[in-house]
Scaffold this motif. Structure first.
Motif, PDB file in Angstrom:
ATOM      1  N   HIS A  51       0.853  -1.187   0.000  1.00  0.00           N
ATOM      2  CA  HIS A  51       0.000   0.000   0.000  1.00  0.00           C
ATOM      3  C   HIS A  51       0.891   1.240   0.000  1.00  0.00           C
ATOM      4  CE1 HIS A  51      -2.838   2.897   2.362  1.00  0.00           C
ATOM      5  NE2 HIS A  51      -2.967   3.057   1.059  1.00  0.00           N
ATOM      6  N   HIS A  62      -4.484   6.108  -3.401  1.00  0.00           N
ATOM      7  CA  HIS A  62      -4.065   4.856  -2.784  1.00  0.00           C
ATOM      8  C   HIS A  62      -3.661   3.891  -3.896  1.00  0.00           C
ATOM      9  CE1 HIS A  62      -5.577   5.920   1.244  1.00  0.00           C
ATOM     10  NE2 HIS A  62      -6.551   6.546   0.584  1.00  0.00           N
ATOM     11  N   PHE A  63      -2.377   3.514  -3.921  1.00  0.00           N
ATOM     12  CA  PHE A  63      -1.874   2.525  -4.860  1.00  0.00           C
ATOM     13  C   PHE A  63      -1.710   1.208  -4.092  1.00  0.00           C
ATOM     14  CE2 PHE A  63      -0.351   6.628  -6.378  1.00  0.00           C
ATOM     15  CZ  PHE A  63      -0.651   6.596  -7.731  1.00  0.00           C
ATOM     16  N   PHE A  65      -0.786  -2.800  -4.610  1.00  0.00           N
ATOM     17  CA  PHE A  65      -0.158  -3.753  -5.524  1.00  0.00           C
ATOM     18  C   PHE A  65      -0.128  -5.102  -4.816  1.00  0.00           C
ATOM     19  CE2 PHE A  65       3.884  -4.556  -8.246  1.00  0.00           C
ATOM     20  CZ  PHE A  65       3.113  -5.113  -9.257  1.00  0.00           C
ATOM     21  N   LEU A  73      -2.767  -4.183  -9.786  1.00  0.00           N
ATOM     22  CA  LEU A  73      -2.576  -2.831  -9.279  1.00  0.00           C
ATOM     23  C   LEU A  73      -3.942  -2.174  -9.147  1.00  0.00           C
ATOM     24  CD1 LEU A  73      -0.900  -0.331  -8.508  1.00  0.00           C
ATOM     25  CD2 LEU A  73      -0.748   0.207 -10.952  1.00  0.00           C
ATOM     26  N   LEU A  75      -5.905   1.308  -7.971  1.00  0.00           N
ATOM     27  CA  LEU A  75      -5.735   2.736  -7.737  1.00  0.00           C
ATOM     28  C   LEU A  75      -7.065   3.311  -7.277  1.00  0.00           C
ATOM     29  CD1 LEU A  75      -4.322   5.470  -7.861  1.00  0.00           C
ATOM     30  CD2 LEU A  75      -4.670   5.467 -10.338  1.00  0.00           C
ATOM     31  N   LEU A 182       6.489  -1.633  -9.886  1.00  0.00           N
ATOM     32  CA  LEU A 182       5.648  -0.458  -9.689  1.00  0.00           C
ATOM     33  C   LEU A 182       6.500   0.672  -9.133  1.00  0.00           C
ATOM     34  CD1 LEU A 182       2.824   0.934  -9.405  1.00  0.00           C
ATOM     35  CD2 LEU A 182       2.800   0.060  -7.055  1.00  0.00           C
ATOM     36  N   VAL A 184       6.077   4.733  -7.804  1.00  0.00           N
ATOM     37  CA  VAL A 184       5.173   5.825  -7.431  1.00  0.00           C
ATOM     38  C   VAL A 184       6.034   7.038  -7.092  1.00  0.00           C
ATOM     39  CG1 VAL A 184       3.324   6.565  -5.897  1.00  0.00           C
ATOM     40  CG2 VAL A 184       3.512   4.149  -6.531  1.00  0.00           C
ATOM     41  N   SER A 203       0.022   9.891 -11.206  1.00  0.00           N
ATOM     42  CA  SER A 203       0.194   8.641 -11.959  1.00  0.00           C
ATOM     43  C   SER A 203       1.336   7.833 -11.379  1.00  0.00           C
ATOM     44  CB  SER A 203       0.461   8.936 -13.442  1.00  0.00           C
ATOM     45  OG  SER A 203       1.656   9.673 -13.606  1.00  0.00           O
ATOM     46  N   SER A 204       1.305   6.546 -11.646  1.00  0.00           N
ATOM     47  CA  SER A 204       2.383   5.626 -11.281  1.00  0.00           C
ATOM     48  C   SER A 204       2.878   4.950 -12.550  1.00  0.00           C
ATOM     49  CB  SER A 204       1.884   4.575 -10.283  1.00  0.00           C
ATOM     50  OG  SER A 204       0.864   3.784 -10.879  1.00  0.00           O
TER      51      SER A 204
END
Length: 401
Positions: A51, A62-63, A65, A73, A75, A182, A184, A203-204
């Motif tokens: 998280h 909130h990302f 994975f 993933l 979002l 990933l 961020v 964006s990620s």
């Protein structure tokens, strides 16, 4: 200078609508907080949950994975800087009920989407036609893979961010690996590795690569299948934007946007963005670029997609799903066997995708190319006018008394 900028703006609007700004203004920044398996008393047996909480002035991204099932993933965008994630771990690991993962307060959620990396497909392109329907091998179903624990680090090429690396831990590929990374970021910028996509604080970046995977054919090419899951507004269509600027991604003049829009509206809620290129080496040169193609998104069963991913099952109560394939390589391009390496990169974010503005180098080239003829034409016109005005006084006859 004005004479140079007018045709330049016109040319920009024709070749790349929506990307004609020469400046970006103030960039947004977010503060990042990282949790691995938030609230879990012990490491989960079925896979990790990462998280990353990206907090802005008045909102939060909130990302999430997750490697429980197919890598996913998620979002979630909320309208408050105090929202957070709660997980009911017994139910989450059981993977048989929705609601075991929540972003609270639930009323603060503005938008959510999940990208599921569901299958890797391989085909033997004996005739070098890149026909993805010919001679397909049995697919690699990624929900059946065993995955390593997340390897967390800062982003080496861009210090104001964090990254998480996830690699296959199964013997399916022999000594090779399928990896996903990933990244961020706190603010806008570009990483140093091609295709150098421009990311923002909204964006990620997700990178996918095959390294040393043993091909099953003498002329192997690969495809990556992805499922986009949402509530009322999933990612449902792909738009292709063209540009004349390839400074950051040499030889590539297109970018693909997989977007979610409200019904009857042009407002983009979220996106997946990529340039149609992959690379056949870890540190590529221009000749290591290989073109990509994508299929049109097709509606899939939300329940079937939820069964692939523990994260989708836990968060979405009534999932809506669209899927597409990204295929790597076209006719005439080297096969995967040539290097046994393939890397592809995309951005996942909220709001409309960023459109690259013209770089100073391209602006200078266009200004010189368009401005020089205009300046010469203008100078020629001024010279002709001066000659005409001076002509009568120097060539007229003197009156005779």
């Amino acid at each position: 200078m004005a004479a140079v900028l007018v045709p330049l703006v016109v040319l920009c609007s024709v070749l790349s609508p929506g990307s004609c700004w020469f400046g970006r203004g103030d960039s947004e920044r977010r503060q990042l907080f990282v949790q691995l398996n938030p609230g879990s008393p012990s490491p989960p047996a079925g896979g990790d949950l990462l998280h990353v909480r990206a907090v802005g002035d008045n909102d939060t991204l909130h990302f999430l994975f997750c490697s429980q099932g197919a890598p996913t993933l998620l979002l979630v965008h909320t309208n408050t800087s105090s929202s957070n994630v709660t997980v009911d771990w017994p139910q989450f690991e059981a993977r048989n009920v929705s609601g075991s993962l929540k972003v609270e307060p639930e009323s603060s959620v503005l938008y959510s989407t999940a990208i599921v990396f569901s299958r890797l497909l391989e085909y033997n392109d004996v005739n070098d036609t890149a026909d993805v329907t010919s001679d397909l091998f049995p697919p690699y179903n990624l929900q059946d893979f065993l995955w390593s624990h997340f390897n967390l680090s800062g982003v080496a090429s861009h210090p104001s961010g964090v990254s998480a690396l996830l690699c296959s831990a199964t013997v399916t590929f022999g000594s090779g690996q399928l990896c996903l990374q990933l990244s961020v970021f706190e603010s806008e910028g570009r990483v140093e590795t091609w295709p150098r996509l421009f990311h923002t604080a909204n964006s990620s970046q997700i990178g996918v690569w095959l390294d040393g995977v043993l091909p099953r054919g003498g002329h192997s090419r690969f495809m990556l299948e992805m499922e986009a899951v949402g509530g009322a507004y999933p990612l449902s269509r792909v738009e292709v934007q063209r540009s004349i600027d390839d400074e950051f991604t040499p030889s590539i003049f297109k970018v693909s946007h997989w977007v979610a829009v409200e019904n009857g509206s042009c407002d983009v809620l979220g996106f997946v963005l990529w340039k149609p290129v992959a690379y056949r080496r870890l540190d590529p040169a221009l000749e290591d670029a290989t073109p990509c193609r994508h299929s049109e998104p097709r509606r899939h069963s939300g329940e079937e997609t939820a069964a692939l991913s523990g994260l989708v099952r836990a968060f979405f109560r009534e999932p809506q799903s669209f899927g597409l394939n990204v295929s790597f390589g076209i006719a005439g391009e080297p096969f995967y066997n040539s290097t046994r390496f393939l890397r592809w990169t995309a951005l996942v974010g909220v709001g409309p995708p960023h459109s690259d503005s013209f770089s100073p180098l391209v602006i200078s080239v266009l200004a010189v190319g368009l401005g020089t003829p205009l300046v010469l034409l203008l100078m020629g016109g001024v010279f002709v006018c001066i000659r005409k005005r001076a002509g009568p006084s120097t060539l007229a006859y003197e009156p005779i008394n």
